[in-house]
Design a protein around this motif. Structure first.
Motif, PDB file in Angstrom:
ATOM      1  N   GLY A  93       4.128  11.484   9.595  1.00 21.09           N
ATOM      2  CA  GLY A  93       4.232  12.924   9.782  1.00 21.09           C
ATOM      3  C   GLY A  93       5.028  13.634   8.715  1.00 21.09           C
ATOM      4  O   GLY A  93       5.572  13.020   7.790  1.00 21.09           O
ATOM      5  N   ALA A  94       5.079  14.950   8.848  1.00 17.57           N
ATOM      6  CA  ALA A  94       5.713  15.819   7.859  1.00 17.57           C
ATOM      7  C   ALA A  94       7.152  15.404   7.590  1.00 17.57           C
ATOM      8  O   ALA A  94       7.978  15.375   8.498  1.00 17.57           O
ATOM      9  N   ALA A  95       7.437  15.071   6.339  1.00 21.00           N
ATOM     10  CA  ALA A  95       8.780  14.666   5.912  1.00 21.00           C
ATOM     11  C   ALA A  95       9.286  13.459   6.691  1.00 21.00           C
ATOM     12  O   ALA A  95      10.492  13.229   6.767  1.00 21.00           O
ATOM     13  N   GLY A  96       8.371  12.680   7.259  1.00 19.24           N
ATOM     14  CA  GLY A  96       8.760  11.478   7.971  1.00 19.24           C
ATOM     15  C   GLY A  96       9.100  10.350   7.021  1.00 19.24           C
ATOM     16  O   GLY A  96       8.898  10.456   5.801  1.00 19.24           O
ATOM     17  N   PRO A  97       9.607   9.230   7.517  1.00 19.62           N
ATOM     18  CA  PRO A  97      10.043   8.121   6.652  1.00 19.62           C
ATOM     19  C   PRO A  97       8.957   7.605   5.717  1.00 19.62           C
ATOM     20  O   PRO A  97       9.218   7.347   4.539  1.00 19.62           O
ATOM     21  N   LEU A  98       7.726   7.452   6.216  1.00 18.00           N
ATOM     22  CA  LEU A  98       6.676   6.894   5.365  1.00 18.00           C
ATOM     23  C   LEU A  98       6.265   7.883   4.277  1.00 18.00           C
ATOM     24  O   LEU A  98       6.058   7.499   3.119  1.00 18.00           O
ATOM     25  N   GLU A  99       6.152   9.141   4.640  1.00 10.79           N
ATOM     26  CA  GLU A  99       5.795  10.151   3.643  1.00 10.79           C
ATOM     27  C   GLU A  99       6.886  10.276   2.583  1.00 10.79           C
ATOM     28  O   GLU A  99       6.596  10.480   1.397  1.00 10.79           O
ATOM     29  N   ALA A 100       8.135  10.133   2.994  1.00  9.38           N
ATOM     30  CA  ALA A 100       9.243  10.186   2.036  1.00  9.38           C
ATOM     31  C   ALA A 100       9.162   9.029   1.042  1.00  9.38           C
ATOM     32  O   ALA A 100       9.414   9.205  -0.154  1.00  9.38           O
ATOM     33  N   MET A 101       8.799   7.846   1.536  1.00 12.59           N
ATOM     34  CA  MET A 101       8.660   6.703   0.627  1.00 12.59           C
ATOM     35  C   MET A 101       7.474   6.871  -0.303  1.00 12.59           C
ATOM     36  O   MET A 101       7.539   6.518  -1.483  1.00 12.59           O
ATOM     37  N   ALA A 102       6.385   7.404   0.221  1.00  7.97           N
ATOM     38  CA  ALA A 102       5.225   7.651  -0.626  1.00  7.97           C
ATOM     39  C   ALA A 102       5.561   8.639  -1.735  1.00  7.97           C
ATOM     40  O   ALA A 102       5.135   8.469  -2.884  1.00  7.97           O
ATOM     41  N   SER A 103       6.333   9.663  -1.405  1.00  7.37           N
ATOM     42  CA  SER A 103       6.702  10.656  -2.414  1.00  7.37           C
ATOM     43  C   SER A 103       7.677  10.095  -3.441  1.00  7.37           C
ATOM     44  O   SER A 103       7.879  10.684  -4.505  1.00  7.37           O
ATOM     45  N   LYS A 104       8.257   8.973  -3.128  1.00  6.19           N
ATOM     46  CA  LYS A 104       9.178   8.313  -4.055  1.00  6.19           C
ATOM     47  C   LYS A 104       8.424   7.514  -5.116  1.00  6.19           C
ATOM     48  O   LYS A 104       8.832   7.472  -6.279  1.00  6.19           O
ATOM     49  N   TYR A 105       7.292   6.918  -4.733  1.00  6.61           N
ATOM     50  CA  TYR A 105       6.592   6.004  -5.635  1.00  6.61           C
ATOM     51  C   TYR A 105       5.261   6.533  -6.176  1.00  6.61           C
ATOM     52  O   TYR A 105       4.953   6.351  -7.361  1.00  6.61           O
ATOM     53  N   LEU A 106       4.458   7.165  -5.345  1.00  3.79           N
ATOM     54  CA  LEU A 106       3.127   7.550  -5.788  1.00  3.79           C
ATOM     55  C   LEU A 106       3.116   8.528  -6.953  1.00  3.79           C
ATOM     56  O   LEU A 106       2.290   8.391  -7.871  1.00  3.79           O
ATOM     57  N   PRO A 107       4.011   9.538  -6.993  1.00  2.00           N
ATOM     58  CA  PRO A 107       4.009  10.436  -8.154  1.00  2.00           C
ATOM     59  C   PRO A 107       4.275   9.730  -9.479  1.00  2.00           C
ATOM     60  O   PRO A 107       3.857  10.221 -10.539  1.00  2.00           O
ATOM     61  N   ALA A 108       4.957   8.579  -9.448  1.00  2.00           N
ATOM     62  CA  ALA A 108       5.238   7.845 -10.684  1.00  2.00           C
ATOM     63  C   ALA A 108       3.967   7.355 -11.351  1.00  2.00           C
ATOM     64  O   ALA A 108       3.940   7.134 -12.576  1.00  2.00           O
ATOM     65  N   ALA A 109       2.891   7.186 -10.576  1.00  2.05           N
ATOM     66  CA  ALA A 109       1.615   6.779 -11.163  1.00  2.05           C
ATOM     67  C   ALA A 109       0.981   7.921 -11.944  1.00  2.05           C
ATOM     68  O   ALA A 109       0.240   7.691 -12.908  1.00  2.05           O
ATOM     69  N   LEU A 110       1.269   9.160 -11.558  1.00  2.00           N
ATOM     70  CA  LEU A 110       0.688  10.307 -12.240  1.00  2.00           C
ATOM     71  C   LEU A 110       1.364  10.554 -13.585  1.00  2.00           C
ATOM     72  O   LEU A 110       0.745  11.066 -14.516  1.00  2.00           O
ATOM     73  N   SER A 111       2.634  10.211 -13.687  1.00  2.00           N
ATOM     74  CA  SER A 111       3.381  10.412 -14.934  1.00  2.00           C
ATOM     75  C   SER A 111       3.378   9.171 -15.808  1.00  2.00           C
ATOM     76  O   SER A 111       4.046   9.148 -16.849  1.00  2.00           O
ATOM     77  N   SER A 112       2.656   8.120 -15.388  1.00  2.00           N
ATOM     78  CA  SER A 112       2.537   6.851 -16.108  1.00  2.00           C
ATOM     79  C   SER A 112       3.850   6.079 -16.183  1.00  2.00           C
ATOM     80  O   SER A 112       3.989   5.158 -17.002  1.00  2.00           O
ATOM     81  N   GLN A 113       4.826   6.432 -15.355  1.00  2.00           N
ATOM     82  CA  GLN A 113       6.040   5.630 -15.260  1.00  2.00           C
ATOM     83  C   GLN A 113       5.747   4.283 -14.605  1.00  2.00           C
ATOM     84  O   GLN A 113       6.405   3.286 -14.881  1.00  2.00           O
ATOM     85  N   LEU A 114       4.761   4.285 -13.720  1.00  2.00           N
ATOM     86  CA  LEU A 114       4.262   3.068 -13.093  1.00  2.00           C
ATOM     87  C   LEU A 114       2.746   3.099 -13.133  1.00  2.00           C
ATOM     88  O   LEU A 114       2.144   4.183 -13.154  1.00  2.00           O
ATOM     89  N   THR A 115       2.123   1.945 -13.148  1.00  2.00           N
ATOM     90  CA  THR A 115       0.683   1.927 -12.977  1.00  2.00           C
ATOM     91  C   THR A 115       0.383   2.195 -11.499  1.00  2.00           C
ATOM     92  O   THR A 115       1.252   2.002 -10.632  1.00  2.00           O
ATOM     93  N   PRO A 116      -0.821   2.645 -11.173  1.00  2.91           N
ATOM     94  CA  PRO A 116      -1.147   2.842  -9.759  1.00  2.91           C
ATOM     95  C   PRO A 116      -0.910   1.579  -8.932  1.00  2.91           C
ATOM     96  O   PRO A 116      -0.403   1.664  -7.803  1.00  2.91           O
ATOM     97  N   ALA A 117      -1.244   0.420  -9.489  1.00  2.00           N
ATOM     98  CA  ALA A 117      -1.042  -0.831  -8.752  1.00  2.00           C
ATOM     99  C   ALA A 117       0.442  -1.090  -8.508  1.00  2.00           C
ATOM    100  O   ALA A 117       0.846  -1.515  -7.421  1.00  2.00           O
ATOM    101  N   GLN A 118       1.268  -0.835  -9.525  1.00  2.00           N
ATOM    102  CA  GLN A 118       2.713  -1.032  -9.369  1.00  2.00           C
ATOM    103  C   GLN A 118       3.289  -0.058  -8.335  1.00  2.00           C
ATOM    104  O   GLN A 118       4.122  -0.442  -7.506  1.00  2.00           O
ATOM    105  N   ALA A 119       2.864   1.203  -8.411  1.00  2.70           N
ATOM    106  CA  ALA A 119       3.373   2.216  -7.477  1.00  2.70           C
ATOM    107  C   ALA A 119       3.045   1.832  -6.039  1.00  2.70           C
ATOM    108  O   ALA A 119       3.903   1.921  -5.147  1.00  2.70           O
ATOM    109  N   LEU A 120       1.832   1.382  -5.815  1.00  2.00           N
ATOM    110  CA  LEU A 120       1.432   1.010  -4.458  1.00  2.00           C
ATOM    111  C   LEU A 120       2.129  -0.263  -4.001  1.00  2.00           C
ATOM    112  O   LEU A 120       2.465  -0.400  -2.824  1.00  2.00           O
TER     113      LEU A 120
END
Length: 434
Positions: A389-416
């Motif tokens: 849910g909104a701002a819940g624990p899982l969404e907070a973790m996703a927002s920590k890692y998934l955006p890094a794939a967009l900036s190439s700090q991590l590959t999509p596989a690494q982010a996931l």
């Protein structure tokens, strides 16, 4: 005046008046405390509805307090309800209901209680009403639906050849067609084809990713474990590719990404319908500088699924201090008032959940809402779970890692992989009972 009435003059008249108020709450105004997490235009619209309600009668007065959006709001709501110091009424997200209802933070609302306010389950759209239930009991009254949508700048999209003869966006069907549209704007105008928030702690990539999984009929979670598999990795890689190819600028926070689109510097924007008021306001003032359009999130894969969430009214359980009957009646009276006047709420871009208003000619004709109203048929919420849910624990973790794939700090596989490893610990925990 009759003789016996004359004899009631003076002190006796005062006594008689007092006797007329012996019924519970007959003469006292009921004060109702409400907490919301609504900021900006949403906050202003709800404040206006509160003011209208208070002015419409004298029996109930609602006092609304706005707290910081997201986890600060939910933490305070949970804590206050547990110790019996919460508000009488709260506005929450339906996506957080498994956490709040399952954790004992909210009290259920019986059908008979709703009927006292003239409300019934059939007054609301089935998908929103079903999401208002937990373990077979109702815990909230849905207010709206706000899906992810696709905004477009007609001037830039037109230069890229993406508009039809009527100036509307040509259909974009398929993930490749969507990417090609972003590329076409970039090549024709030199400006980003897409803008969306993409900095760390951004939620947009999660919402888009959930939509893509649903369109591929790929489950996010099954039997308490992640199950997105290759579909999840490929979907994130597709989004990351848009940024790597320069169609979109990485690292933008929410304000920067919306500012980029509002400033006429991007062809498309993926965002929630809650940005509609800003575009309407700027367009009316003549400060926008371009014509815009909105469409439901395109079908990228097999169906039209799109992430969405809903605001809803809920009653905190307030342990040890249950809501008195007169306050319950007052709370539901206010909820019914807002539901029946949700046309004002719809002006904020939201799609009303109360069917008599949502299906009224005025709301059906409301622009630009009618351009994306069809998305209501295809909305998907976050999967049920205390951690969702909104701002819940899982969404907070996703927002920590998934955006890094967009900036190439991590590959999509690494982010996931990092997201999966850390979030799996939460999935394994027992649901809290606060």
């Amino acid at each position: 005046m009759f003789p016996f009435m004359l004899r009631l003059a003076g002190p006796a008249a005062t006594l008689a008046a007092a006797l007329l108020c012996t019924a519970p709450r007959a003469c006292a105004q009921t004060e109702l405390r409400m907490w919301t997490l609504l900021g900006g235009g949403d906050g202003a619209r709800m404040a206006a509805l509160v003011e209208r309600f208070n002015a419409s009668q004298r029996e109930v007065r609602v006092t609304s307090t706005t707290l910081a959006w997201g986890e600060p709001f939910y933490t305070k709501l949970i804590t206050s309800s547990v110790v019996g110091a919460g508000p009488d009424l709260a506005i929450v997200h339906l996506s957080r209901l498994p956490n709040l209802a399952g954790g004992g933070v909210l009290r259920p609302i019986a059908a008979a209680e709703l009927r006292t306010a003239g409300l019934a389950p059939g007054d609301f759209y089935p998908r929103q009403w079903q999401k208002s239930l937990y373990a077979g009991r109702n815990y909230a009254v849905p207010l709206d639906l706000h899906p992810l949508v696709l905004y477009y700048n007609k001037a830039l999209a037109g230069r890229a050849g993406l508009l039809d003869a009527d100036g509307a966006l040509k259909p974009l069907v398929g993930i490749d067609a969507l990417g090609d549209a972003f590329r076409a704007v970039r090549q024709a105008t030199g400006r980003p084809g897409l803008t969306m928030e993409s900095s760390q702690s951004s939620y947009a990539v999660w919402r888009l990713w959930v939509s893509m999984l649903a369109q591929r009929n790929a489950p996010l979670i099954r039997d308490g474990r992640f199950a997105y598999g290759a579909a999840g990795a490929d979907s994130l890689a597709r989004v990351a590719r848009w940024f790597q190819l320069g169609y979109a600028q990485p690292g933008l926070d929410y304000a920067a990404s919306t500012g980029q689109f509002m400033g006429g510097q991007a062809g498309f924007m993926i965002n929630g319908a809650w940005e509609v008021p800003e575009l309407v306001r700027a367009s009316r003032r003549g400060t926008l500088g371009f014509d815009y359009g909105i469409v439901p999130l395109p079908r990228m894969y097999g169906n039209d699924s799109v992430w969405g969430d809903s605001h809803a009214f809920a009653l905190p359980a307030n342990a040890g201090k249950p809501l008195p009957p007169h306050k319950l009646r007052a709370a539901l009276r206010f909820v019914a008032f807002v539901s029946r006047n949700a046309d004002a709420w719809a002006e904020g871009g939201h799609l009303p959940a109360y069917r008599p208003v949502a299906e009224s000619p005025a709301v059906r004709a409301l622009m630009p809402n009618r351009l994306y109203a069809g998305a209501a048929r295809s909305v998907v919420y976050d999967p049920d779970g205390w951690y969702m849910g909104a701002a819940g624990p899982l969404e907070a973790m996703a927002s920590k890692y998934l955006p890094a794939a967009l900036s190439s700090q991590l590959t999509p596989a690494q982010a996931l992989r990092l997201f999966d490893t850390e979030a799996a610990r939460i999935l394994a925990r027992r649901a809290p009972r606060y």
